[in-house]
Design a protein around this motif. Structure first.
Motif, mmCIF file in Angstrom:
data_model
loop_
_atom_site.group_PDB
_atom_site.id
_atom_site.type_symbol
_atom_site.label_atom_id
_atom_site.label_comp_id
_atom_site.label_asym_id
_atom_site.label_seq_id
_atom_site.Cartn_x
_atom_site.Cartn_y
_atom_site.Cartn_z
ATOM 1 N N THR A 130 0.544 0.980 -6.050
ATOM 2 C CA THR A 130 -0.624 0.463 -5.636
ATOM 3 C C THR A 130 -0.618 -0.078 -4.091
ATOM 4 N N HIS A 131 0.507 -0.375 -3.497
ATOM 5 C CA HIS A 131 0.564 -0.704 -2.040
ATOM 6 C C HIS A 131 0.004 0.459 -1.293
ATOM 7 N N GLN A 132 0.715 1.785 -1.502
ATOM 8 C CA GLN A 132 0.249 2.796 -0.752
ATOM 9 C C GLN A 132 -1.317 3.197 -0.715
ATOM 10 N N ILE A 133 -2.046 2.676 -1.967
ATOM 11 C CA ILE A 133 -3.439 2.790 -1.931
ATOM 12 C C ILE A 133 -4.097 1.937 -0.849
ATOM 13 N N VAL A 134 -3.450 0.669 -0.838
ATOM 14 C CA VAL A 134 -3.975 -0.261 -0.010
ATOM 15 C C VAL A 134 -3.780 0.083 1.482
ATOM 16 N N LEU A 135 -2.559 0.550 1.773
ATOM 17 C CA LEU A 135 -2.278 0.885 2.909
ATOM 18 C C LEU A 135 -3.087 2.214 3.645
ATOM 19 N N GLN A 136 -3.125 3.039 2.872
ATOM 20 C CA GLN A 136 -4.133 4.267 3.177
ATOM 21 C C GLN A 136 -5.549 3.633 3.640
ATOM 22 N N GLU A 137 -6.012 2.919 2.635
ATOM 23 C CA GLU A 137 -7.414 2.260 2.921
ATOM 24 C C GLU A 137 -7.331 1.596 4.386
ATOM 25 N N ILE A 138 -6.351 0.691 4.553
ATOM 26 C CA ILE A 138 -6.392 0.127 5.775
ATOM 27 C C ILE A 138 -6.348 1.100 7.005
ATOM 28 N N VAL A 139 -5.594 2.170 6.998
ATOM 29 C CA VAL A 139 -5.594 3.064 7.971
ATOM 30 C C VAL A 139 -7.004 3.576 8.181
ATOM 31 N N ARG A 140 -7.615 4.099 6.759
ATOM 32 C CA ARG A 140 -9.016 4.669 6.834
ATOM 33 C C ARG A 140 -9.966 3.863 7.630
ATOM 34 N N LEU A 141 -9.830 2.513 7.372
ATOM 35 C CA LEU A 141 -11.031 1.549 7.786
ATOM 36 C C LEU A 141 -10.541 1.161 9.688
ATOM 37 N N ARG A 142 -9.492 1.138 9.742
ATOM 38 C CA ARG A 142 -8.815 1.175 11.070
ATOM 39 C C ARG A 142 -9.324 2.324 12.154
ATOM 40 N N ASN A 143 -9.603 3.506 11.337
ATOM 41 C CA ASN A 143 -9.767 4.603 12.090
ATOM 42 C C ASN A 143 -11.345 4.886 12.165
ATOM 43 N N GLY A 144 -12.203 3.826 11.616
ATOM 44 C CA GLY A 144 -13.525 3.876 11.804
ATOM 45 C C GLY A 144 -14.218 4.356 10.624
ATOM 46 N N GLY A 145 -13.488 4.383 9.354
ATOM 47 C CA GLY A 145 -14.281 4.560 8.076
ATOM 48 C C GLY A 145 -15.227 3.556 7.714
ATOM 49 N N GLN A 146 -15.964 3.960 6.941
ATOM 50 C CA GLN A 146 -17.305 3.216 6.290
ATOM 51 C C GLN A 146 -16.787 2.472 5.058
ATOM 52 N N LYS A 147 -16.895 1.215 4.907
ATOM 53 C CA LYS A 147 -16.608 0.491 3.440
ATOM 54 C C LYS A 147 -17.469 1.143 2.257
ATOM 55 N N LYS A 148 -18.694 1.722 2.789
ATOM 56 C CA LYS A 148 -19.538 2.411 1.501
ATOM 57 C C LYS A 148 -19.003 3.508 1.000
ATOM 58 N N ASP A 149 -17.864 4.012 1.901
ATOM 59 C CA ASP A 149 -17.521 5.508 1.304
ATOM 60 C C ASP A 149 -16.105 5.412 0.572
ATOM 61 N N VAL A 150 -15.694 3.967 0.077
ATOM 62 C CA VAL A 150 -14.638 3.831 -0.592
ATOM 63 C C VAL A 150 -14.626 4.438 -1.924
ATOM 64 N N LYS A 151 -13.519 5.136 -2.463
ATOM 65 C CA LYS A 151 -13.618 5.574 -3.605
ATOM 66 C C LYS A 151 -13.608 4.517 -4.737
ATOM 67 N N PRO A 152 -13.925 4.633 -5.932
ATOM 68 C CA PRO A 152 -13.876 3.351 -7.006
ATOM 69 C C PRO A 152 -12.745 3.019 -7.452
ATOM 70 N N GLU A 153 -11.626 3.931 -7.703
ATOM 71 C CA GLU A 153 -10.262 3.431 -7.872
ATOM 72 C C GLU A 153 -9.686 2.606 -6.760
ATOM 73 N N VAL A 154 -9.978 3.003 -5.703
ATOM 74 C CA VAL A 154 -9.185 2.134 -4.396
ATOM 75 C C VAL A 154 -9.863 0.764 -4.424
ATOM 76 N N ALA A 155 -11.341 0.795 -4.536
ATOM 77 C CA ALA A 155 -11.672 -0.578 -4.708
ATOM 78 C C ALA A 155 -11.323 -1.437 -5.581
#
Length: 509
Positions: A460-485
């Motif tokens: 679960t920590h890895q899921i959060v860390l990967q999401e932080i990296v995605r958002l820091r690199n300009g990823g959009q919140k609206k593109d999040v996968k449901p299981e990640v959210a």
């Protein structure tokens, strides 16, 4: 080309570097074990203080220490603004000045002084150690983002802590045998030896570790802390709000409760165990020290628990560690209540051995979980506030230790405890045994019940860390996968729509 400051230069995290980092826990594991096991006993036996007077010193110092912990969290997070912080590091500066000040530990163990001497010396050492340990506790978060590497660092720390806990109980036992258990000299010799180890260890950690430089982006986010705005009163109120905001993180609330109750239970045990052996079982202080020195098994437990942390996660370790402790506390209680006189030391040995396995697991797990908590805060706030989280942990623990120590002192005095006596009344013996079982056991049981609902682990920590990296690199919140959210909400307690606050520019993309 300007040479990069060593304190900001990442290096490979090896076992030896992990040990260099972890050696500071001789202060956390060593000094606190000695203080927990012998300080109140030293005060009541060699300093002509009552149990309440001794407990009041320890309690008052822990309250001051707790307040210092709160102040240090914000101070170390914002120390990058000073020239000293820029040159030596906002974390490492406090290790550098803390090293020589560790020698003040010697002053705690001088017998025959008055109440105010012990009050002052203990207060000063507690505050200094707190000012050093808060920045130290942020280092795994500073040195790497990798789960396995952080676990390696924290495991090395807990390995050292287990060794320190063993030495802190084994060495006094040997000094009692050599210098006599009715003399204060073993305590002074022991204090001097450990003070030297503390001073050397802190400097080694300063020399072999590093921290992240504070980037312009990090400065921008840190400046949003309430403590950086307004009048003095507004800044103080802002500081309290920043600390309170840590409790917004669901996993941290649970982690804090687990840590709070389990470590306070362990400290209650350490405070009362020498009294239990000497007055309830009729054994010597040397036997009590030798039983506590079975903490040596913690060295092996730390290695096994490190693998368990990666493979099974913290929840499994909590269940095993706390379950063992609860069973062994019942074992201690039955040895006393059943008036077992044959093979008492042998029975005590086996009960103590398995108790120490549980205790080592108890100490290992929360501090291996902690480096991952600030990442949960980062996805909610976009800020790196490891210092504030370390401060809140230390504040709550030290506050409860003060309450527990004072409570033990009052219970002992209220049950008719007589200082400097060779034996105690039956009522006092039962009070001591009840503190051991119901005081320690009740606190550990609460921690176990909370731990059963804990969800943070490697996956679960890895899921959060990967999401932080995605958002820091300009990823959009609206593109999040449901299981990640869903994972983010489960761990933080905050709806995904409310994490990673966006400015106006980001919203309009």
């Amino acid at each position: 080309m300007q040479k990069q400051n060593r304190v900001y230069t990442p290096r490979k995290i090896t076992i030896w570097r992990g040990i260099g980092y972890g050696i500071v826990d001789f202060v956390g594991g060593g000094s606190m074990t000695i203080i927990g096991a012998w300080m109140l006993f030293f005060y009541t036996s060699y300093c002509n203080l009552t149990a309440v007077e001794g407990a009041s010193i320890i309690g008052a110092a822990r309250v001051a220490d707790a307040i210092c912990s709160l102040l240090m969290g914000s101070l170390t997070d914002n120390f990058y603004k000073t020239k000293l912080g820029q040159r030596f590091g906002r974390r490492h500066f406090f290790l550098l000045i803390g090293s020589p000040l560790m020698l003040l530990y010697i002053t705690l163990w001088i017998a025959g002084m008055n109440y105010w001497y012990y009050f002052a010396t203990y207060m000063v050492f507690e505050v200094i150690s707190s000012a050093m340990m808060i920045p130290y506790e942020t280092l795994p978060n500073e040195m790497t983002d990798d789960y396995n590497q952080r676990t390696k660092l924290s495991s090395a720390r807990m390995f050292i802590s287990a060794g320190a806990t063993f030495l802190a109980t084994f060495i006094p036992g040997q000094l009692f045998a050599i210098l006599g258990q009715h003399s204060p000299m073993p305590f002074l010799v022991n204090g001097t030896l450990f003070a030297i180890i503390f001073a050397i260890g802190v400097y080694v950690c300063y020399a072999v570790t590093w921290e992240k430089p504070v980037t312009e982006e990090m400065k921008k986010e840190l400046e949003k802390d309430s403590v950086n705005h307004g009048s003095v009163f507004q800044r103080i109120w802002g500081l309290l709000k920043d600390y309170g905001s840590t409790l917004r993180i669901k996993s941290f609330r649970k982690h804090l409760l687990i840590y709070l109750f389990s470590f306070t239970g362990k400290d209650t045990f350490n405070t009362v165990f020498a009294y239990f052996c000497i007055y309830c079982l009729g054994l010597s202080a040397t036997v009590a020290a030798n039983m506590l020195s079975l903490s040596l098994i913690g060295l092996l437990v730390t290695i096994v628990a490190g693998f368990g942390m990666v493979k099974f996660g913290p929840k499994f370790l909590y269940e095993v560690g706390y379950g063992l402790m609860l069973l062994m506390l019942v074992g201690y209680y039955l040895i006393f209540q059943l008036h077992i006189t044959s093979h008492t030391i042998l029975l005590l040995f086996f009960v103590s051995l398995f108790y120490q396995i549980g205790r080592a697991t108890l100490e290992f797990t929360p501090w291996n979980v902690f480096p991952f908590i600030p990442d949960l805060d980062e996805i909610v706030t976009k800020r790196r506030r490891a210092g504030i989280f370390a401060a809140v942990m230390s504040f709550t623990r030290k506050s409860t230790v003060a309450v527990a120590t004072i409570a033990v002192g009052f219970v002992l005095d209220g049950s008719g405890f007589t200082k400097n006596a060779a034996t105690q009344s039956l009522a006092t013996q039962h009070a001591i045994a009840n503190i051991l079982l119901f005081g320690t056991g009740g606190l550990v049981l609460i921690a176990l019940l909370v731990a059963l609902t804990f969800k943070l682990d490697k996956r679960t920590h890895q899921i959060v860390l990967q999401e932080i990296v995605r958002l820091r690199n300009g990823g959009q919140k609206k593109d999040v996968k449901p299981e990640v959210a869903e994972t983010v909400k489960e761990l933080t307690g905050v709806s995904y729509d409310d994490v990673w606050p966006e400015d106006d520019l980001e919203r309009n993309k």
